[in-house]
Design a protein around this motif. Structure first.
Motif, short mmCIF file in Angstrom:
data_model
loop_
_atom_site.label_atom_id
_atom_site.label_comp_id
_atom_site.label_asym_id
_atom_site.label_seq_id
_atom_site.Cartn_x
_atom_site.Cartn_y
_atom_site.Cartn_z
N ASN A 1 30.97 7.46 -38.54
CA ASN A 1 31.94 7.15 -37.48
C ASN A 1 31.81 5.70 -37.04
O ASN A 1 30.73 5.23 -36.74
CB ASN A 1 31.68 8.04 -36.27
CG ASN A 1 32.31 9.40 -36.47
OD1 ASN A 1 33.00 9.60 -37.47
ND2 ASN A 1 32.05 10.29 -35.55
N SER B 1 36.70 9.44 -39.43
CA SER B 1 36.56 9.92 -40.81
C SER B 1 37.65 10.93 -41.14
O SER B 1 37.96 11.14 -42.30
CB SER B 1 35.17 10.51 -41.04
OG SER B 1 34.89 11.50 -40.09
N ARG C 1 42.44 8.07 -41.33
CA ARG C 1 42.27 6.73 -41.87
C ARG C 1 43.45 5.86 -41.48
O ARG C 1 44.61 6.22 -41.71
CB ARG C 1 42.16 6.80 -43.39
CG ARG C 1 42.08 5.42 -44.02
CD ARG C 1 41.19 5.41 -45.20
NE ARG C 1 39.95 6.13 -44.91
CZ ARG C 1 39.48 7.12 -45.66
NH1 ARG C 1 40.14 7.49 -46.73
NH2 ARG C 1 38.37 7.72 -45.32
#
Lengths: 607, 198
Positions: B2, B149, B152
């Protein structure tokens, strides 16, 4: 005993379901017992173990050089000489000489010794063949192990176990099923007829509402089309002290006809189509095609928007392109083959056509010759015209008219087939001036039998409605009549009723006024008959005449008096008594005039 | 993995943020490559060629590899999946074929085998769920603290959350993996045994 375990020991797939008995103690009736379906660990490919809801009822007997012991590891040990489940089916598709299939159909085949090792049929000598009984034991043992590894605290042997059987199973097949269960150590066993299990499953899914769905005077026709067999039963609704009662009043003949036949029929149709294009299939391709047809059938029958499903048979070698066969199955073809082939238009007078088999038929399973399920149902309803007479229902002349229908079995999930069957039966009813039968739904057609069986364990403890049934057949032994001998003619045989129709579990009937002389140490055989229509004969009734479709001759039974303190060759006068055990099997005993000994008369005897 | 973009100094120029994101992507590629290398069981030199692609990125990431922050994956599961895809979907056979010279109908027939089989295998082994329930091509907003994650950012990535943009792909997450159990001595490197008919 914490659980009731229901086992649907099917011809092609077995399922295990359970109900937690403790979960319903001292609770109001609204509370649902904890139920579940056991995921059965099994080999799915060499060295790979997966849990599946179904255990394919196949047994593969591998060659020593085929698979190493370590590759057959299961959570509870290795399956060295016998493999069950998905892997057995997959290996057997390529090596059929080592595959045991349809053991259940063999178990109910009176023409063979069901305890002798002859499966796989026609396999080479070096294969260690097994008996239909042994195969059933192996499937049950697998299920037991799967249970024990999932519930290590609650040993399988200690639970209430209900195994389902076709309603049409004869006493010998019932006995063998019970014997298989005993062989794996089951202590609390009950056998339950599959159509009854389907009814229990329906009752459970309806909850208390089932009473609103049926009323006194209803006759429910249960049509259970499994993978290998079609099983028919009639359940009548009566009333006693204000409570609705379900009575199983009739069961059909053993019909070896089911969903597997449908897949095969489709595969043969595609094969013919490919042959027209000049492509001839090898046996392994037909097998792959049957597989493809099954999934095409399932897709199309459930999704009405699909008009065609492509079928591909991949090559066996690593070259996939160019060597892969392609064809397709259209909706028209599926509906014609299945609807017209298996559910043909038929009137109530059209009954299955049974041609006498050619004299030199190979030993094999007695598959139904007539694939028309509708004709089998017409035959059943006509034969059972008198099934409700004793209940005080309106008398039925030509055939019994069901007022409700319950379907079971995966094939009938397809609306096309279910509607077709319903409309044909309703056609008969309308023509006879009766109301149309309504469809009872709400049951899960694939898993109803196993679920209903587990639920029955709960019912057995005094919860909910219990279907009354008893024997679905009256049983007779053949007695040579005392007529003067006529050269060239067999002495005529009379039939003595041993166990009357509807005799209930846990009861006994004795033929008191007739004695037979049995010789100690010498087995004596009796002809044995069953009748699903003679409802009024009581124990001891002697028939000197019957029409051919009234009594069906079953495999002979044998009384064997062991010496037990008597002299070899001594003639002992005995009476015969029949008993229906709590398990649900029939037992015939020979009782000598003196002494309290009893000898069991054996079913399923062979030379 | 992260990374809270809001922690970046505001004065940092766009190019560096972009570079950071790129290096992140490259690391993911390296991880995937490494997984495939180990699964192919070759003892060749390890990740060297891929390292070249990594060199232009930030030094922090380089040291991450040196400090062994990456985990090795075991080849067993990958090989097992490959075995299933070959068994049911003939994937290895298909990929090894040269499609040139075959008609589209031939390729189509084979593709059906691969598609139907792969679908069956994936459904059995994985339980998929779309990460975003919104329609693709619709406008969505990612609030501060969103899961980087799972989401995107691409394109004109500037400024701070909340970010509003077009959902291009809804994403997939695997909730459950149920691979068959393996016998202890099972050789997973045999993804398809030779078959000899007697």
């Amino acid at each position: 005993m914490k659980y009731s375990i229901g086992i649907d020991l099917g011809t092609t797939n077995s399922v295990i379901s359970y109900v937690e008995l403790g979960s319903i103690d001292e609770q109001s009736s609204q509370d649902e017992p904890v139920t579940g379906l056991l995921e059965i660990a099994q080999l799915t490919s060499v060295g790979n173990v997966e849990k599946k809801k179904q255990l394919p009822s196949f047994l593969y007997l591998p060659h020593d050089a085929e698979i190493t012991d370590a590759e057959t590891s299961l959570p509870w040990g290795t399956q060295t000489s016998k493999i069950t489940g998905v892997l057995a089916r997959e290996l057997g598709a390529k090596t059929p000489i080592r595959l045991v299939s349809s053991a259940k159909s063999w178990l109910s085949h009176g023409g063979v010794d069901r305890k002798s090792n002859f499966l796989p049929l026609n396999s080479p000598e070096e294969v260690n063949t097994v008996s239909p009984l042994q195969a059933s034991i192996d499937y049950l043992a697998h299920l037991k192990n799967a249970w024990n590894s999932e519930f290590p605290e609650d040993s399988f042997d200690e639970q209430e176990v209900i195994i389902t059987i076709p309603a049409s199973f004869d006493p010998a097949a019932r006995d063998l099923t019970a014997e298989a269960a005993r062989a794996i150590g089951v202590r609390h066993l009950t056998l339950l007829e599959e159509p009854q299990a389907a009814v229990y499953s329906w009752v459970k899914s309806m909850g208390d509402n089932w009473r609103d769905q049926v009323s006194v005077g209803d006759v429910i026709l249960v049509v259970d089309i499994g993978g290998g067999t079609t099983d028919l039963s009639l359940v009548a609704v009566t009333e006693e002290e204000g409570n609705l009662i379900l009575n199983r009043i009739a069961v059909g003949d053993h019909i070896l006809l089911g969903g597997d036949n449908m897949d095969l029929a489709l595969a043969y149709q595609v094969r013919a189509k490919l042959a027209k294009e000049g492509k001839n299939l090898q046996p392994w391709q037909v097998q792959a095609l049957t597989h493809g047809c099954r999934s095409a059938k399932e897709k199309m029958l459930i999704d009405p928007a699909l008009d065609a499903v492509p079928l591909v048979v991949p090559s066996r070698g690593s070259k996939l392109l160019g060597a892969t066969l392609r064809s397709e199955l259209t909706r028209v073809e599926i509906e014609q083959t299945l609807v017209n082939g298996f559910f043909p238009e038929a009137t109530i007078d059209e009954h299955p056509v049974e041609k006498p088999r050619a004299a030199l038929t190979q030993i094999g399973l007695p598959y139904a010759q007539d694939a028309g399920i509708t004709r089998h149902i017409a035959g059943f309803l006509s034969k059972q015209a008198g099934a409700t007479d004793s209940l005080g229902f309106d008398s039925q002349d030509e055939f019994i008219k069901p007022s409700a229908i319950l379907f079971n079995g995966g094939s009938l999930k397809a609306p096309v087939l279910a509607n077709r069957l319903l409309s044909i039966i309703n056609g008969w009813l309308t023509e006879a001036g009766e109301d149309k039968a309504r469809l009872l739904d709400g049951a899960d057609l694939d898993l109803a039998v196993a679920k209903g069986a587990a639920y029955f364990g709960f019912v057995k403890q005094g919860n909910g409605v219990r279907i009354r049934g008893g024997l679905a057949s009256a049983y007779y032994i053949g007695v040579e009549s005392s007529m003067p001998a006529v050269p060239g003619m067999d002495a005529p045989v009379e039939a003595l009723c041993l166990a009357p129709f509807g005799m209930e579990e846990g009861t006994e009937a004795e033929v008191s006024d007739r004695e037979f002389g049995l010789i100690v140490g010498q087995p004596v055989r009796f002809k044995f008959f069953g009748s699903t229509v003679r409802r009024d004969d009581v124990s001891g009734t002697l028939l000197d005449f019957w029409s051919p479709d009234e009594l069906e001759e079953l495999p002979e039974i044998q009384a064997n008096l062991t010496a037990d303190g008597r002299k070899e060759g001594e003639v002992v006068p005995v009476r015969l008594a029949a008993k229906v055990t709590e398990i649900g099997t029939l037992m015939v005993e020979a009782i000598p005039r003196e002494g309290d000994q009893r000898w069991q008369v054996e079913f399923d005897v062979r030379d | 993995m992260n990374i809270d973009l809001s922690l970046m100094p505001v004065t940092l120029d766009v190019a560096h943020v972009g570079l950071g994101a790129l290096s992140l992507l490259l690391i993911i590629i390296v991880v995937i490559m490494a997984m495939f290398r180990s699964s192919s069981n070759t003892n060749e030199s390890t990740v060297e060629p891929n390292k070249e692609q990594v060199t232009p990125s930030d030094k922090v990431d380089e040291s991450a590899i040196k400090q062994n922050l990456l985990k090795e994956t075991t080849p067993e599961a990958a090989l097992q999946l490959l075995m299933l895809l070959q068994q049911d979907a003939r994937l290895i056979d298909f990929v090894h074929e040269d499609l040139a010279g075959f008609s589209d109908s031939d390729v189509g027939a084979a593709a059906r085998v691969v598609h139907e089989g792969s679908r069956k295998v994936l459904q059995q082994v994985f339980n998929f769920e779309a990460i975003r329930s919104e329609d693709e091509e619709s406008r969505i907003t990612l609030v501060q603290g969103f899961n980087a994650s799972e989401n995107r950012l691409t394109g004109n990535v500037t400024g701070e959350a909340p970010f509003t943009g077009t959902l291009i792909h809804k994403g997939w997450r695997v909730n459950e993996v149920s691979l068959p159990q393996l016998a202890k001595e099972h050789d997973v490197y045999v993804v398809a045994p030779a078959e000899v008919e007697l």
